[in-house]
Design a protein around this motif. Structure first.
Motif, PDB file in Angstrom:
ATOM      1  N   ALA A  54      -9.540 -21.851  -4.419  1.00  0.00           N
ATOM      2  CA  ALA A  54      -8.673 -21.519  -5.552  1.00  0.00           C
ATOM      3  C   ALA A  54      -8.734 -22.606  -6.617  1.00  0.00           C
ATOM      4  CB  ALA A  54      -7.236 -21.333  -5.070  1.00  0.00           C
ATOM      5  N   ARG A  55      -8.725 -23.846  -6.185  1.00  0.00           N
ATOM      6  CA  ARG A  55      -8.763 -24.973  -7.122  1.00  0.00           C
ATOM      7  C   ARG A  55     -10.050 -24.951  -7.949  1.00  0.00           C
ATOM      8  NH1 ARG A  55      -6.683 -30.484  -6.841  1.00  0.00           N
ATOM      9  NH2 ARG A  55      -8.109 -31.929  -7.873  1.00  0.00           N
ATOM     10  N   GLU A  56     -11.177 -24.795  -7.274  1.00  0.00           N
ATOM     11  CA  GLU A  56     -12.460 -24.782  -7.978  1.00  0.00           C
ATOM     12  C   GLU A  56     -12.544 -23.606  -8.950  1.00  0.00           C
ATOM     13  OE1 GLU A  56     -15.341 -24.688  -4.898  1.00  0.00           O
ATOM     14  OE2 GLU A  56     -15.183 -26.840  -4.427  1.00  0.00           O
ATOM     15  N   THR A  57     -12.016 -22.457  -8.524  1.00  0.00           N
ATOM     16  CA  THR A  57     -12.091 -21.264  -9.369  1.00  0.00           C
ATOM     17  C   THR A  57     -11.202 -21.402 -10.597  1.00  0.00           C
ATOM     18  OG1 THR A  57     -12.486 -19.945  -7.376  1.00  0.00           O
ATOM     19  CG2 THR A  57     -11.921 -18.753  -9.386  1.00  0.00           C
ATOM     20  N   PHE A  58      -9.973 -21.861 -10.396  1.00  0.00           N
ATOM     21  CA  PHE A  58      -9.057 -22.037 -11.528  1.00  0.00           C
ATOM     22  C   PHE A  58      -9.592 -23.077 -12.511  1.00  0.00           C
ATOM     23  CE2 PHE A  58      -5.448 -20.307  -8.841  1.00  0.00           C
ATOM     24  CZ  PHE A  58      -5.231 -19.204  -9.656  1.00  0.00           C
ATOM     25  N   LEU A  59     -10.080 -24.194 -11.976  1.00  0.00           N
ATOM     26  CA  LEU A  59     -10.572 -25.253 -12.853  1.00  0.00           C
ATOM     27  C   LEU A  59     -11.831 -24.831 -13.605  1.00  0.00           C
ATOM     28  CD1 LEU A  59      -9.967 -28.449 -10.664  1.00  0.00           C
ATOM     29  CD2 LEU A  59      -8.573 -27.529 -12.523  1.00  0.00           C
ATOM     30  N   ALA A  60     -12.529 -23.827 -13.077  1.00  0.00           N
ATOM     31  CA  ALA A  60     -13.702 -23.295 -13.773  1.00  0.00           C
ATOM     32  C   ALA A  60     -13.308 -22.249 -14.811  1.00  0.00           C
ATOM     33  CB  ALA A  60     -14.678 -22.692 -12.771  1.00  0.00           C
ATOM     34  N   GLY A  61     -11.994 -22.004 -14.946  1.00  0.00           N
ATOM     35  CA  GLY A  61     -11.516 -21.053 -15.937  1.00  0.00           C
ATOM     36  C   GLY A  61     -11.541 -19.613 -15.483  1.00  0.00           C
ATOM     37  N   ASP A  62     -11.618 -19.392 -14.176  1.00  0.00           N
ATOM     38  CA  ASP A  62     -11.664 -18.031 -13.646  1.00  0.00           C
ATOM     39  C   ASP A  62     -10.438 -17.778 -12.769  1.00  0.00           C
ATOM     40  OD1 ASP A  62     -12.571 -15.501 -13.196  1.00  0.00           O
ATOM     41  OD2 ASP A  62     -14.476 -16.095 -12.282  1.00  0.00           O
ATOM     42  N   ILE A  63     -10.256 -16.537 -12.343  1.00  0.00           N
ATOM     43  CA  ILE A  63      -9.151 -16.154 -11.464  1.00  0.00           C
ATOM     44  C   ILE A  63      -9.736 -15.786 -10.105  1.00  0.00           C
ATOM     45  CG2 ILE A  63      -7.241 -14.544 -11.089  1.00  0.00           C
ATOM     46  CD1 ILE A  63      -7.074 -14.192 -14.099  1.00  0.00           C
ATOM     47  N   PRO A  64      -9.258 -16.392  -9.018  1.00  0.00           N
ATOM     48  CA  PRO A  64      -9.861 -16.162  -7.690  1.00  0.00           C
ATOM     49  C   PRO A  64      -9.422 -14.846  -7.052  1.00  0.00           C
ATOM     50  CG  PRO A  64      -8.063 -17.711  -7.492  1.00  0.00           C
ATOM     51  CD  PRO A  64      -8.202 -17.428  -8.960  1.00  0.00           C
ATOM     52  N   LEU A  65      -9.760 -13.744  -7.689  1.00  0.00           N
ATOM     53  CA  LEU A  65      -9.409 -12.442  -7.125  1.00  0.00           C
ATOM     54  C   LEU A  65     -10.239 -12.117  -5.891  1.00  0.00           C
ATOM     55  CD1 LEU A  65      -9.159 -10.396 -10.453  1.00  0.00           C
ATOM     56  CD2 LEU A  65      -7.259 -11.248  -9.061  1.00  0.00           C
ATOM     57  N   TRP A  66     -11.457 -12.612  -5.848  1.00  0.00           N
ATOM     58  CA  TRP A  66     -12.412 -12.232  -4.806  1.00  0.00           C
ATOM     59  C   TRP A  66     -13.055 -13.478  -4.216  1.00  0.00           C
ATOM     60  CZ3 TRP A  66     -13.334  -7.682  -2.507  1.00  0.00           C
ATOM     61  CH2 TRP A  66     -14.516  -7.508  -1.785  1.00  0.00           C
TER      62      TRP A  66
END
Length: 425
Positions: free
Chosen positions: A78-90
C-alpha cells in the motif's frame, strides 16, 4: 475561557494516558527497535541459509508470524502504491492477482494508518500501537466521566482498559484489532448521552407543564434561565456515528459485529430503563430509539467505504461455506481455558524457550517434548495466546468484581449498571 479552565485537569489526564503505552512499547518507539518479528522469516529460504551465520535460531514467538509475512507485506504494498501516486485496488503479487482494498484487514482506510505512510514501517508499528492504546484509555475515560465517575476513577478505568491483557497481546500481531477495540467505550458513552437527554427532556416537559402559568408571565429570556434546557442529542449522534465508522474502517469485521451486538444490548437495556418497565413509558423511548438508530445507520454509511466492497469480496471468497456450523461451534474455548483468566501461562508460553532446573538453578533450553518430538518452547495443549488469549489481568478482574459488589450495594442506578455489565461479562 472560564469554560476551558474547568477542563484543564482533563487535558493533563488525557496526556497522562500516553505514559503506560510508552512504558510498554518504549523500546519500539523511542528505543530504536521494531515490533516486526523479523526472526520468523529465517524459517524459510532465502533467509534460512543465512540463519546460522547471523546466529538466528528458533523464532522468539512463532505465533506472531502474521505480522511480518502478512500485515507488513500489505503495508509495504500500500505504501509503495500510494507513494507512486496510484490507488492499491488490486494486488498483482498473489496468484493471478487479488482485490486489495476490498479485503479490509490492511486498515488503510483507517485515519491512524497514515503513520504507515509517513514513518518507516519498522517504526510505524510501534507508534501506531501507542496511539491506539492511548486512544483506548482516553475513550474509556470519557465514558467513565459520562457515567458520572470522578476523574480519578475514570482515569483508573482508562488505565485498566488500555493495559488489559487482550489489547496488549493483540497489539503484537493484529494492528486491525488494536485499532477496532478502542472505540467501544465512546459508542457506549454516546448511547448513554442520547438516553440521558431523552430522560431529561421528559423531566423538563413535566416541569414546564407544572410551571406553565408562572412562565407565561415572564419574558422569553427569563424563562430560559428558570427552566432547564435539555441537551440536544445531535452532537452525540454525530460522535457515535463517527466512532462506529472509525471502528469499521479499522478493518476487523468480527469486532465490528461484536461491537454492534454490545451496542444493541446496551441501548436496549438503557431504553427499557427510560420507559420504567411500563407500557405508558414507551412513548418516552421512541425519540431516543430513532436517535440511536440514526447514529448506527450513519456510522454504517461512513464505514460503507469498506463494508460494501468487503461484502462483495466475501461473497466470492474460496472460504465461503468451507466450515459447517458444528465446525464453528468447535472453535469455542474449552472449559479448562478458564484457568488462563488467572494464570495465562498455565498451558505454556510460545515465547518461553528455557526453564529453570529446580535442583541446580540453571536455565535449560527446551529441545523435545515428552514424546521426544522437537519442541523449542513451553506451550502445550492449548493455543492460549493471540486469538486464544483471554487473560485480561488481575487488576481488571478484581475491579470488575469490586464494581459488581459495590454497585449491588449502591442505589438503583449503580445496581442496574452492575447487573448489566456483570451479565455481559
Amino acid at each position: 475561557m472560564k469554560r476551558l479552565n474547568q477542563y484543564k485537569f482533563d487535558f493533563f489526564i488525557i496526556l497522562g494516558f500516553l505514559l503506560l503505552p510508552l512504558l510498554l512499547f518504549g523500546d519500539v518507539t523511542l528505543g530504536g527497535k521494531t515490533m516486526l518479528p523479523v526472526d520468523n522469516l529465517f524459517q524459510w529460504q532465502p533467509w534460512q541459509s543465512a540463519a546460522a551465520s547471523l546466529g538466528v535460531g528458533a523464532p522468539q514467538n512463532g505465533l506472531i508470524l502474521d505480522l511480518i509475512i502478512e500485515n507488513y507485506a500489505w503495508k509495504q504494498f500500500a505504501r509503495e502504491t500510494f507513494l507512486a501516486g496510484d490507488i492499491p485496488l488490486w494486488n498483482p503479487y498473489l496468484f493471478a492477482g487479488v482485490p486489495f482494498l476490498a479485503a479490509g484487514q490492511h486498515s488503510m482506510y483507517y485515519p491512524f494508518s497514515v503513520l504507515f505512510l509517513v514513518l518507516p514501517l519498522s517504526a510505524a508499528y510501534g507508534w501506531y500501537t501507542v496511539s491506539q492504546l492511548w486512544l483506548a484509555g482516553v475513550l474509556m475515560y470519557v465514558y467513565g466521566r459520562i457515567l458520572g465517575l470522578k476523574r480519578s476513577s475514570a482515569f483508573l478505568a482508562g488505565l485498566t482498559y488500555q493495559g488489559g491483557g487482550f489489547i496488549v497481546v493483540s497489539a503484537a500481531v493484529f494492528p486491525m484489532i488494536v485499532g477496532a477495540v478502542p472505540w467501544l467505550p465512546l459508542l457506549l458513552g454516546c448511547i448513554e448521552k442520547v438516553v440521558q437527554g431523552a430522560k431529561s427532556r421528559g423531566q423538563g416537559q413535566e416541569d414546564n407543564n407544572q410551571q406553565s402559568t408562572f412562565n407565561n408571565q415572564l419574558l422569553t429570556g427569563d424563562t430560559q434561565t428558570l427552566t432547564s434546557t435539555p441537551e440536544s442529542p445531535i452532537l452525540w449522534i454525530v460522535l457515535g456515528a463517527v466512532g462506529l465508522g472509525m471502528q469499521i474502517l479499522a478493518g476487523h469485521i468480527e469486532y465490528t459485529i461484536y461491537t454492534l451486538l454490545v451496542m444493541g444490548l446496551y441501548g436496549a437495556w438503557r431504553l427499557v430503563r427510560v420507559t420504567g418497565w411500563r407500557w405508558e413509558g414507551v412513548k418516552g423511548g421512541i425519540r431516543p430509539f430513532f436517535s440511536l438508530s440514526a447514529m448506527v445507520l450513519i456510522g454504517l454509511m461512513l464505514g460503507s467505504l469498506q463494508l460494501v466492497p468487503l461484502y462483495e469480496l466475501a461473497d466470492v471468497n474460496f472460504r465461503q461455506e468451507s466450515a459447517t456450523f458444528d465446525d464453528v461451534r468447535g472453535y469455542a474455548f474449552e472449559e479448562r481455558r478458564v484457568l488462563t483468566l488467572l494464570m495465562p501461562n498455565f498451558f505454556g508460553n510460545p515465547a518461553h524457550h528455557e526453564y529453570r532446573d529446580v535442583l541446580n538453578g540453571d536455565m535449560v533450553p527446551f529441545e523435545t517434548n515428552y514424546n521426544g518430538q522437537p519442541k523449542t518452547n513451553s506451550e502445550w495443549g492449548l493455543k492460549n495466546y493471540v486469538e486464544g488469549g483471554i487473560y485480561l489481568g488481575i487488576l481488571p478482574l478484581f475491579l470488575a468484581l469490586l464494581g459488581i459488589w459495590t454497585g449491588w450495594r449502591s442505589g438503583n442506578v449503580r445496581r442496574n449498571q452492575a447487573l448489566f455489565f456483570g451479565g455481559l461479562g
